[in-house]
Design an enzyme around this catalytic site. Sequence first.
Site, PDB file in Angstrom:
ATOM      1  N   ILE A   1       0.389  -1.071   0.253  1.00 55.73           N
ATOM      2  CA  ILE A   1      -0.368  -0.118   0.348  1.00 55.73           C
ATOM      3  C   ILE A   1       0.650   0.990   0.312  1.00 55.73           C
ATOM      4  O   ILE A   1       0.536   2.219  -0.779  1.00 55.73           O
ATOM      5  CB  ILE A   1      -0.856  -0.005   1.090  1.00 55.73           C
TER       6      ILE A   1
ATOM      7  N   ASN B   1       0.960   4.886   7.322  1.00 55.36           N
ATOM      8  CA  ASN B   1       1.054   3.372   6.610  1.00 55.36           C
ATOM      9  C   ASN B   1       1.709   2.606   7.082  1.00 55.36           C
ATOM     10  O   ASN B   1       1.121   1.260   7.246  1.00 55.36           O
ATOM     11  CB  ASN B   1       1.359   3.856   5.449  1.00 55.36           C
TER      12      ASN B   1
ATOM     13  N   GLY C   1       2.162  -0.657   9.306  1.00 59.27           N
ATOM     14  CA  GLY C   1       1.500  -1.750  10.174  1.00 59.27           C
ATOM     15  C   GLY C   1       2.089  -2.677  10.309  1.00 59.27           C
ATOM     16  O   GLY C   1       2.538  -3.681   9.725  1.00 59.27           O
TER      17      GLY C   1
ATOM     18  N   TYR D   1      -4.943  -6.196  17.325  1.00 60.84           N
ATOM     19  CA  TYR D   1      -5.337  -5.158  16.113  1.00 60.84           C
ATOM     20  C   TYR D   1      -5.927  -3.708  15.527  1.00 60.84           C
ATOM     21  O   TYR D   1      -5.797  -2.907  15.254  1.00 60.84           O
ATOM     22  CB  TYR D   1      -4.960  -6.257  14.858  1.00 60.84           C
TER      23      TYR D   1
ATOM     24  N   PRO E   1      -8.746  -0.435   5.176  1.00 60.77           N
ATOM     25  CA  PRO E   1      -8.913  -1.163   3.931  1.00 60.77           C
ATOM     26  C   PRO E   1      -9.716  -2.441   4.782  1.00 60.77           C
ATOM     27  O   PRO E   1      -9.159  -2.747   5.102  1.00 60.77           O
ATOM     28  CB  PRO E   1      -7.219  -0.779   2.873  1.00 60.77           C
TER      29      PRO E   1
ATOM     30  N   ILE F   1      -7.070  -6.343   0.674  1.00 64.81           N
ATOM     31  CA  ILE F   1      -5.427  -5.923  -0.286  1.00 64.81           C
ATOM     32  C   ILE F   1      -4.715  -6.297  -0.390  1.00 64.81           C
ATOM     33  O   ILE F   1      -3.908  -7.019   0.155  1.00 64.81           O
ATOM     34  CB  ILE F   1      -5.851  -4.195   0.305  1.00 64.81           C
TER      35      ILE F   1
HETATM   36  N1  LIG Z   1      -2.838  -5.751   3.141  1.00 64.47           N
HETATM   37  C1  LIG Z   1      -4.713  -5.323   3.906  1.00 64.47           C
HETATM   38  O1  LIG Z   1      -5.876  -6.080   3.352  1.00 64.47           O
HETATM   39  C2  LIG Z   1      -4.740  -4.035   5.133  1.00 64.47           C
HETATM   40  C3  LIG Z   1      -5.727  -3.863   5.739  1.00 64.47           C
HETATM   41  C4  LIG Z   1      -6.378  -3.386   6.867  1.00 64.47           C
HETATM   42  C5  LIG Z   1      -5.031  -2.454   7.274  1.00 64.47           C
HETATM   43  N2  LIG Z   1      -4.192  -2.773   6.118  1.00 64.47           N
HETATM   44  C6  LIG Z   1      -2.961  -1.722   6.336  1.00 64.47           C
HETATM   45  O2  LIG Z   1      -2.067  -1.239   5.384  1.00 64.47           O
HETATM   46  C7  LIG Z   1      -0.718  -0.645   6.712  1.00 64.47           C
HETATM   47  C8  LIG Z   1       0.182  -1.251   5.143  1.00 64.47           C
HETATM   48  O3  LIG Z   1       0.339  -2.909   5.155  1.00 64.47           O
HETATM   49  P1  LIG Z   1       0.447  -3.473   3.497  1.00 64.47           P
HETATM   50  O4  LIG Z   1      -1.236  -4.643   3.234  1.00 64.47           O
HETATM   51  O5  LIG Z   1       0.695  -3.042   2.682  1.00 64.47           O
HETATM   52  O6  LIG Z   1       1.705  -4.278   4.392  1.00 64.47           O
HETATM   53  P2  LIG Z   1       2.480  -4.788   3.538  1.00 64.47           P
HETATM   54  O7  LIG Z   1       3.206  -5.450   2.683  1.00 64.47           O
HETATM   55  O8  LIG Z   1       3.649  -5.961   4.744  1.00 64.47           O
HETATM   56  O9  LIG Z   1       3.617  -3.582   4.109  1.00 64.47           O
HETATM   57  C9  LIG Z   1       3.905  -3.132   5.541  1.00 64.47           C
HETATM   58  C10 LIG Z   1       4.764  -2.584   5.684  1.00 64.47           C
HETATM   59  O10 LIG Z   1       4.998  -1.872   6.882  1.00 64.47           O
HETATM   60  C11 LIG Z   1       6.814  -1.928   7.162  1.00 64.47           C
HETATM   61  N3  LIG Z   1       6.553  -2.013   8.744  1.00 64.47           N
HETATM   62  C12 LIG Z   1       6.255  -3.302   9.382  1.00 64.47           C
HETATM   63  N4  LIG Z   1       6.486  -3.214  10.732  1.00 64.47           N
HETATM   64  C13 LIG Z   1       7.407  -1.927  10.922  1.00 64.47           C
HETATM   65  C14 LIG Z   1       8.123  -1.925  12.072  1.00 64.47           C
HETATM   66  N5  LIG Z   1       7.537  -2.072  12.979  1.00 64.47           N
HETATM   67  N6  LIG Z   1       8.598  -0.411  12.053  1.00 64.47           N
HETATM   68  C15 LIG Z   1       9.176  -0.423  10.818  1.00 64.47           C
HETATM   69  N7  LIG Z   1       8.121  -0.369   9.263  1.00 64.47           N
HETATM   70  C16 LIG Z   1       7.399  -1.175   9.942  1.00 64.47           C
HETATM   71  C17 LIG Z   1       7.024  -2.725   6.412  1.00 64.47           C
HETATM   72  O11 LIG Z   1       8.280  -2.877   6.472  1.00 64.47           O
HETATM   73  P3  LIG Z   1       9.481  -3.438   5.940  1.00 64.47           P
HETATM   74  O12 LIG Z   1       8.552  -4.522   4.826  1.00 64.47           O
HETATM   75  O13 LIG Z   1      10.256  -3.089   5.152  1.00 64.47           O
HETATM   76  O14 LIG Z   1      10.524  -3.648   7.453  1.00 64.47           O
HETATM   77  C18 LIG Z   1       6.388  -2.450   5.175  1.00 64.47           C
HETATM   78  O15 LIG Z   1       6.710  -1.417   4.912  1.00 64.47           O
HETATM   79  C19 LIG Z   1      -0.712  -1.389   7.747  1.00 64.47           C
HETATM   80  O16 LIG Z   1      -0.824  -0.898   8.630  1.00 64.47           O
HETATM   81  C20 LIG Z   1      -1.633  -2.323   7.244  1.00 64.47           C
HETATM   82  O17 LIG Z   1      -1.789  -2.692   8.795  1.00 64.47           O
HETATM   83  C21 LIG Z   1      -3.022  -3.542   5.349  1.00 64.47           C
END
Ligand SMILES: NC(=O)c1ccc[n+]([C@@H]2O[C@H](COP(=O)([O-])OP(=O)(O)OC[C@H]3O[C@@H](n4cnc5c(N)ncnc54)[C@H](OP(=O)(O)O)[C@@H]3O)[C@@H](O)[C@H]2O)c1
Length: 257
Positions: free
Chosen positions: A22, A100, A102, A166, A196, A199
């Site tokens: 995202i 973002n 998470g 969460y 979201p 995703i």
């Molecule tokens: N995908 C979904 O369906 C969904 C649904 C609801 C909400 N969200 C939210 O969307 C946001 C983005 O997630 P995503 O879906 O794009 O998943 P993702 O591809 O796994 O990305 C997660 C991102 O968060 C970073 N991160 C995780 N833990 C961290 C920490 N302790 N310190 C610094 N950075 C950290 C990761 O960094 P590194 O990889 O570099 O470690 C990565 O850039 C999150 O907040 C998640 O909760 C996602």
Amino acid sequence: MAAADNTVAGRLALITGASGGIGRACAIELWGEGASLALTYNRNKAAVDELVQLLTKDGSHAAQKISTHQVDMASADGLTSMMANVEEQHGRTPDILIPNAGYGKRIPMINDIPLDEFDYTLTVNLRSAFILAKGCIPGMTERKWGRIVFISSISGQGGGINGCHYAASKAGMTGMMKNLARKHAADGITVNDVAPAMIGDTGMIPDAKYVAGTPGDVKNIPVGRLGTPQEVANVVMMLCKTGYMTGQSILLSGGLQ
Ligand SMILES: NC(=O)c1ccc[n+]([C@@H]2O[C@H](COP(=O)([O-])OP(=O)(O)OC[C@H]3O[C@@H](n4cnc5c(N)ncnc54)[C@H](OP(=O)(O)O)[C@@H]3O)[C@@H](O)[C@H]2O)c1
């Protein structure tokens, strides 16, 4: 009366978690609209390096600058020095903040959630968003323009497939968003969140197969597919360009409640 100013070009956007699905899509969208970028990653430097290469390869964005920053959202000191480094590199604090990055270990039931997992999830997701907003709002106030778009989750509204740790971290973001929206509207700062669900092409939901047969099965999503990071970025950009909208949590869930 203040005139509407929804210009994104020439602004500086701080996007955390730009190494994930995202965050990457938001970075591409904001860059395309003419913003400079400060992008954070934690473990996945390669993903953010590849993103910078993609954005700068045609050399047609000479007026824009990109910086990348390694930071762990669990470290308050790390976040503070990252923000100082952003200011040093760009000569300003961010106009647009997208908290973002998470984390959410999938533990559906409360009895299985250890106290330290609850604390850690709130620290990474919610406390970091507080520190980031606190660091960015003074500059936004001074310039009378700002956009904050938290990436929350359907879980903050009671849905989703993860547990209450969460959900609490994401619902906390929405509460903070609503408070900040009221307090800072008169200074030209809008504060919203995008919530979201399901995703794909992300570390959280890598592909449809990952969720088949689980409560997150694609069959349960009314539109019949996963959402895309681009669709989240579309809503984030709409919020950046719509200064009359503030204090809103926008559910982006393919019809899931
Ligand atoms: N995908 C979904 O369906 C969904 C649904 C609801 C909400 N969200 C939210 O969307 C946001 C983005 O997630 P995503 O879906 O794009 O998943 P993702 O591809 O796994 O990305 C997660 C991102 O968060 C970073 N991160 C995780 N833990 C961290 C920490 N302790 N310190 C610094 N950075 C950290 C990761 O960094 P590194 O990889 O570099 O470690 C990565 O850039 C999150 O907040 C998640 O909760 C996602």
